[in-house]
Motif scaffolding. Structure first.
Motif, PDB file in Angstrom:
ATOM      1  N   ALA A 190      38.296  35.039  48.046  1.00  0.00           N
ATOM      2  CA  ALA A 190      39.757  35.071  48.042  1.00  0.00           C
ATOM      3  C   ALA A 190      40.333  33.925  47.219  1.00  0.00           C
ATOM      4  CB  ALA A 190      40.283  35.019  49.478  1.00  0.00           C
ATOM      5  N   TRP A 191      39.717  32.768  47.320  1.00  0.00           N
ATOM      6  CA  TRP A 191      40.187  31.606  46.544  1.00  0.00           C
ATOM      7  C   TRP A 191      39.997  31.859  45.053  1.00  0.00           C
ATOM      8  CZ3 TRP A 191      38.303  27.668  43.347  1.00  0.00           C
ATOM      9  CH2 TRP A 191      39.073  26.502  43.274  1.00  0.00           C
ATOM     10  N   PHE A 192      38.814  32.342  44.672  1.00  0.00           N
ATOM     11  CA  PHE A 192      38.542  32.628  43.256  1.00  0.00           C
ATOM     12  C   PHE A 192      39.447  33.737  42.713  1.00  0.00           C
ATOM     13  CE2 PHE A 192      34.016  30.970  43.910  1.00  0.00           C
ATOM     14  CZ  PHE A 192      34.199  29.850  43.106  1.00  0.00           C
ATOM     15  N   GLU A 193      39.762  34.725  43.559  1.00  0.00           N
ATOM     16  CA  GLU A 193      40.511  35.890  43.067  1.00  0.00           C
ATOM     17  C   GLU A 193      41.914  35.540  42.587  1.00  0.00           C
ATOM     18  OE1 GLU A 193      38.572  39.747  45.376  1.00  0.00           O
ATOM     19  OE2 GLU A 193      40.287  38.695  46.278  1.00  0.00           O
ATOM     20  N   THR A 194      42.401  34.365  42.908  1.00  0.00           N
ATOM     21  CA  THR A 194      43.733  33.988  42.426  1.00  0.00           C
ATOM     22  C   THR A 194      43.747  33.719  40.921  1.00  0.00           C
ATOM     23  OG1 THR A 194      43.468  31.621  42.903  1.00  0.00           O
ATOM     24  CG2 THR A 194      44.339  33.006  44.675  1.00  0.00           C
ATOM     25  N   VAL A 195      42.590  33.723  40.262  1.00  0.00           N
ATOM     26  CA  VAL A 195      42.576  33.576  38.802  1.00  0.00           C
ATOM     27  C   VAL A 195      42.873  34.892  38.101  1.00  0.00           C
ATOM     28  CG1 VAL A 195      40.788  31.792  39.034  1.00  0.00           C
ATOM     29  CG2 VAL A 195      40.134  34.089  38.284  1.00  0.00           C
ATOM     30  N   VAL A 196      42.686  36.008  38.797  1.00  0.00           N
ATOM     31  CA  VAL A 196      42.808  37.322  38.163  1.00  0.00           C
ATOM     32  C   VAL A 196      44.243  37.544  37.700  1.00  0.00           C
ATOM     33  CG1 VAL A 196      42.529  39.809  38.453  1.00  0.00           C
ATOM     34  CG2 VAL A 196      40.919  38.231  39.559  1.00  0.00           C
ATOM     35  N   GLY A 197      44.385  37.868  36.421  1.00  0.00           N
ATOM     36  CA  GLY A 197      45.701  38.106  35.854  1.00  0.00           C
ATOM     37  C   GLY A 197      46.484  36.867  35.490  1.00  0.00           C
ATOM     38  N   GLU A 198      45.923  35.685  35.757  1.00  0.00           N
ATOM     39  CA  GLU A 198      46.618  34.437  35.430  1.00  0.00           C
ATOM     40  C   GLU A 198      46.615  34.183  33.920  1.00  0.00           C
ATOM     41  OE1 GLU A 198      48.088  31.602  37.152  1.00  0.00           O
ATOM     42  OE2 GLU A 198      48.460  33.214  38.595  1.00  0.00           O
ATOM     43  N   GLU A 199      47.622  33.428  33.454  1.00  0.00           N
ATOM     44  CA  GLU A 199      47.673  33.020  32.049  1.00  0.00           C
ATOM     45  C   GLU A 199      46.839  31.754  31.856  1.00  0.00           C
ATOM     46  OE1 GLU A 199      49.186  34.507  29.446  1.00  0.00           O
ATOM     47  OE2 GLU A 199      49.710  36.194  30.772  1.00  0.00           O
ATOM     48  N   TYR A 200      46.073  31.741  30.801  1.00  0.00           N
ATOM     49  CA  TYR A 200      45.278  30.567  30.434  1.00  0.00           C
ATOM     50  C   TYR A 200      45.637  30.172  28.996  1.00  0.00           C
ATOM     51  CZ  TYR A 200      42.203  30.826  34.518  1.00  0.00           C
ATOM     52  OH  TYR A 200      41.691  30.799  35.801  1.00  0.00           O
ATOM     53  N   PRO A 201      45.756  28.894  28.694  1.00  0.00           N
ATOM     54  CA  PRO A 201      46.082  28.505  27.319  1.00  0.00           C
ATOM     55  C   PRO A 201      44.977  28.947  26.368  1.00  0.00           C
ATOM     56  CG  PRO A 201      45.450  26.583  28.629  1.00  0.00           C
ATOM     57  CD  PRO A 201      45.585  27.723  29.580  1.00  0.00           C
ATOM     58  N   PRO A 202      45.332  29.279  25.117  1.00  0.00           N
ATOM     59  CA  PRO A 202      44.348  29.829  24.174  1.00  0.00           C
ATOM     60  C   PRO A 202      43.481  28.751  23.545  1.00  0.00           C
ATOM     61  CG  PRO A 202      46.495  29.721  23.128  1.00  0.00           C
ATOM     62  CD  PRO A 202      46.704  29.297  24.561  1.00  0.00           C
ATOM     63  N   ILE A 203      42.776  28.053  24.407  1.00  0.00           N
ATOM     64  CA  ILE A 203      41.834  27.004  23.990  1.00  0.00           C
ATOM     65  C   ILE A 203      40.546  27.247  24.768  1.00  0.00           C
ATOM     66  CG2 ILE A 203      43.641  25.355  23.346  1.00  0.00           C
ATOM     67  CD1 ILE A 203      43.215  23.980  26.059  1.00  0.00           C
ATOM     68  N   ASN A 204      39.730  26.218  24.943  1.00  0.00           N
ATOM     69  CA  ASN A 204      38.472  26.390  25.675  1.00  0.00           C
ATOM     70  C   ASN A 204      38.679  26.874  27.109  1.00  0.00           C
ATOM     71  OD1 ASN A 204      38.009  23.911  27.720  1.00  0.00           O
ATOM     72  ND2 ASN A 204      39.075  23.134  25.914  1.00  0.00           N
ATOM     73  N   TRP A 205      39.901  26.762  27.628  1.00  0.00           N
ATOM     74  CA  TRP A 205      40.178  27.177  29.006  1.00  0.00           C
ATOM     75  C   TRP A 205      39.888  28.648  29.255  1.00  0.00           C
ATOM     76  CZ3 TRP A 205      44.243  25.036  32.729  1.00  0.00           C
ATOM     77  CH2 TRP A 205      44.221  23.636  32.743  1.00  0.00           C
ATOM     78  N   VAL A 206      39.920  29.494  28.241  1.00  0.00           N
ATOM     79  CA  VAL A 206      39.685  30.921  28.496  1.00  0.00           C
ATOM     80  C   VAL A 206      38.333  31.151  29.147  1.00  0.00           C
ATOM     81  CG1 VAL A 206      41.228  31.670  26.644  1.00  0.00           C
ATOM     82  CG2 VAL A 206      38.792  31.352  26.154  1.00  0.00           C
ATOM     83  N   TRP A 207      37.383  30.251  28.901  1.00  0.00           N
ATOM     84  CA  TRP A 207      36.055  30.411  29.507  1.00  0.00           C
ATOM     85  C   TRP A 207      36.063  30.183  31.009  1.00  0.00           C
ATOM     86  CZ3 TRP A 207      32.188  33.066  28.055  1.00  0.00           C
ATOM     87  CH2 TRP A 207      32.037  33.369  26.703  1.00  0.00           C
ATOM     88  N   PHE A 208      37.011  29.400  31.491  1.00  0.00           N
ATOM     89  CA  PHE A 208      37.078  29.184  32.938  1.00  0.00           C
ATOM     90  C   PHE A 208      37.413  30.495  33.651  1.00  0.00           C
ATOM     91  CE2 PHE A 208      38.787  24.854  31.416  1.00  0.00           C
ATOM     92  CZ  PHE A 208      37.505  24.434  31.121  1.00  0.00           C
ATOM     93  N   GLN A 209      38.286  31.283  33.060  1.00  0.00           N
ATOM     94  CA  GLN A 209      38.608  32.584  33.648  1.00  0.00           C
ATOM     95  C   GLN A 209      37.452  33.567  33.494  1.00  0.00           C
ATOM     96  OE1 GLN A 209      42.014  34.725  31.920  1.00  0.00           O
ATOM     97  NE2 GLN A 209      42.641  35.267  33.996  1.00  0.00           N
ATOM     98  N   ILE A 210      36.809  33.544  32.339  1.00  0.00           N
ATOM     99  CA  ILE A 210      35.703  34.482  32.099  1.00  0.00           C
ATOM    100  C   ILE A 210      34.577  34.275  33.108  1.00  0.00           C
ATOM    101  CG2 ILE A 210      33.875  35.122  30.477  1.00  0.00           C
ATOM    102  CD1 ILE A 210      35.876  34.495  28.202  1.00  0.00           C
ATOM    103  N   VAL A 211      34.158  33.011  33.297  1.00  0.00           N
ATOM    104  CA  VAL A 211      32.999  32.797  34.178  1.00  0.00           C
ATOM    105  C   VAL A 211      33.371  33.043  35.642  1.00  0.00           C
ATOM    106  CG1 VAL A 211      31.823  31.251  32.577  1.00  0.00           C
ATOM    107  CG2 VAL A 211      33.339  30.286  34.307  1.00  0.00           C
TER     108      VAL A 211
END
Length: 639
Positions: free
Chosen positions: A149-170
């Motif tokens: 449930a804690w992890f699922e709060t990333v779904v659909g969130e905006e991430y800056p178009p830098i290395n941060w996109v990998w945090f959502q992917i993993v």
């Protein structure tokens, strides 16, 4: 609180002739660092409140950061040695429960509530994936549900178009593996951003700017390989395997040339407080099988970094990693830095996930490129001329392509990106206006010009040396007293345009011939020219020198050394040699020889000659001419 003991084995010079470090040493350091931070945890282990500076995001963010980043280190330790690390699994299992319990007063802010939690969620997801058998599978179903449930709060969130996109992917890939919600659209969008930032030959920019730094390795190359381990059967992983693997191998071919014989990685770019995280891509090359480096060279590079920082006070008297380079240095704190931030050094310990029987631990250490001979190498994407000298072990770059900005931007220079030179043995002056590896104009008010937004003109390699050129209009920038968060870029202010300036660098070994062409000075405020060399600690046994090249160009009739006595990341005080004009500079050509290195540098500088003819210049290092390819007239825009 009693500080744990660091019990190191004796150095093993047969297996590790360069560093003496073996896997047992790495384990000892990891266990010592982990036991030391655990003393500062809450009773339920969910939050680690380390002493020291706080970030702009507040204590709840900082305590989560300390937990997540040390958990990442612990996960590498557990993955590579499950039988001996039950104490880590038990300790962190309690914190994972309390941190995600919505009823707990110590619960963590979710990624949906706090941007920094998006970063830390990735460390937690990677760590849980690597320790699935030891930890995740043994967690009660209630705790697994809380984490999902804690992890699922990333779904659909905006991430800056830098290395941060990998945090959502993993995170979303891990969720999919444990029955949680995930979004194929999120993952595919992140992969598209990742590919859009690729600049060729293994190099990524961290965003649309010319932002080249250690994030290339510890983010853009580490996460794709960890992601592949999380979901080896994913069709996207299979489709990208060769592409991402080849990019990593290409990057490592360059990165190994940027490690000094002292073990230091290149001192350039933001987040340097992560220190030996720079070892991460070397380990990942072995972990994934995507490397052309021998295992002995990989371990030499990684162990060299750990040894360098461990022997230069990076671990303080409490067993903690401080904000700094050697010891603590508060001037390196960026707005996102908290006391737990340095523990992203954990990435540099990913080699512990490889068992003791792996070839990277059993191979004999081999020398780094700079220990085998002098280095001459161009790295096109960041615009770097790389010169390493075996005699003193120094790796230097001359920078004609990186400023953490876009071409044409008018910003103050970022000290860690926009200088003309960086090395493994000298720390940049952290003041935005400085003579450190600079060519600047100084107006009547004492303001120095900035080069950010320049154009890269050329970058060429040939038999006798390397040549790079860049230029554009320089600017004086009046910076307001209050600026925004420090994320690497130079700050914005009111610009006053100065003249056009082209800088061309001919380099070989410890020596640079620096040619400066000014035009349009008559239409700008009168200003003196200053050309600065490499910054050094006053007690250093290295040499930094700048001298005019006699008989060439306009006169440079002033000079000296800029000296400071304040504390520095590598010691106390700083000296920067410089030469320049005693009065306002005029249009024309100015030429100096810059030297930086160990014994013999001054002699090498004196040995430089510059011959001119109607077609341009011919540089002679120690009497040896640079081939004609590098003697084209200044201002050439070949690429």
């Amino acid at each position: 609180m009693t500080v744990p003991r660091l019990d190191l084995p004796a150095p093993n010079r047969e297996l590790s002739p360069y560093t003496g470090l073996t896997r047992e040493h790495w384990c000892a350091y990891a266990d010592f660092l982990l036991r030391s931070v655990q003393r500062f945890a809450t009773e339920d282990h969910a939050n680690i409140h380390l002493p020291g500076a706080g970030s702009a995001y507040g204590p709840r963010s900082d305590s989560l950061e300390a937990f997540a980043r040390t958990f990442l280190m612990a996960s590498f330790r557990m993955a590579g040695d499950p039988a001996a690390t039950g104490w880590l699994a038990d300790w962190y299992a309690q914190g994972l429960d309390a941190g995600t319990d919505p009823r707990s007063p110590d619960r963590w802010p979710t990624p949906g509530e706090l941007g920094q939690a998006k970063v830390e969620a990735a460390s937690l997801a990677v760590g849980l994936a690597l320790t699935r058998n030891q930890l995740w599978d043994k967690l009660p179903e209630r705790v697994q549900g809380q984490l999902i449930a804690w992890f699922e709060t990333v779904v659909g969130e905006e991430y800056p178009p830098i290395n941060w996109v990998w945090f959502q992917i993993v995170v979303e890939t891990f969720l999919a593996s444990v029955g949680g919600r995930s979004s194929a659209e999120d993952i595919e969008a992140g992969l598209a951003v990742h590919d859009s930032l690729y600049r060729g030959q293994g190099w990524f920019a961290d965003g649309p700017e010319r932002a080249y730094d250690h994030y290339v390795g510890w983010a853009f190359h580490v996460y794709p390989q960890l992601w592949a381990m999380l979901a080896p059967g994913d069709p996207r992983v299979k489709a990208r395997g060769t592409l991402d693997g080849d990019r990593l191998a290409d990057y490592l071919d360059d990165a190994v040339h940027l490690v000094g014989a002292n073990g230091s990685p290149l001192i350039q770019g933001r987040s340097l407080i992560y220190r030996f995280a720079a070892a991460a891509p070397f380990w990942v090359g072995e972990l994934s099988g995507h490397t052309r480096l021998s295992p002995g060279t990989t371990r030499r590079a990684a162990s060299g970094m750990l040894d360098y920082f461990a022997t230069h006070a990076a671990i303080d008297g409490q067993g903690l990693l401080s904000i700094g380079w050697h010891g603590e240095f508060k001037g390196m704190k960026q707005s996102y830095s908290g006391a737990g931030s340095p523990y992203w050094a954990a990435k540099g310990m990913i080699g512990l996930a490889l068992p003791a029987s792996h070839r990277v631990w059993t191979a004999v250490e081999e020398p780094l490129p700079v220990e085998r001979g002098d280095i001459r190498r161009l790295i096109a994407a960041p615009g770097w001329q790389v010169n390493g000298t075996q005699s003193d072990g120094i790796v230097r770059i001359t920078n004609h392509g990186t400023d953490h900005a876009r071409q044409g931007d008018r910003l103050a220079d970022s000290p860690l990106y926009a200088r003309l030179g960086y090395s493994t043995h000298s720390f940049p002056d952290l003041a935005p206006e400085s003579l450190d590896n600079a060519v600047v104009l100084v107006d009547g008010a004492g303001r120095l010009t900035h080069r950010t937004g320049f154009s890269t003109h050329s970058l060429t390699v040939s038999g006798g040396g390397l040549e790079g050129s860049s230029g554009g209009a320089v600017n004086w920038i009046d910076v307001p007293d209050t600026t925004g968060p420090d994320h690497g870029s130079g700050v914005a202010g009111q610009p006053t345009q100065g003249p056009e300036m082209t800088v061309t660098s001919f380099t070989r070994g410890a020596v640079e011939v620096r040619m400066v062409r000014l035009s349009g000075t008559s239409g700008c405020p009168p200003a003196r020219l200053r050309i600065g060399g490499w910054p050094l600690d006053p007690d250093s046994d290295l040499t930094s020198v700048v001298v005019p090249l006699a008989g060439v160009g306009e006169p440079l009739d002033d000079g000296g050394s800029l000296a400071g006595v304040e504390a520095r990341p590598m010691g106390s005080g700083m000296v920067i040699p410089w030469v320049g004009t005693s009065g306002p500079a005029t249009d024309g050509l100015y030429v100096v020889v810059v030297g930086f290195g160990g014994a013999g540098v001054s002699e090498s500088v004196r040995g430089v000659q510059l011959d001119s003819d109607p077609n341009g210049f011919r540089v002679r290092f120690d009497g040896t001419p640079v081939p004609a390819r590098e003697t084209e007239p200044l201002g050439s825009t070949r690429s």
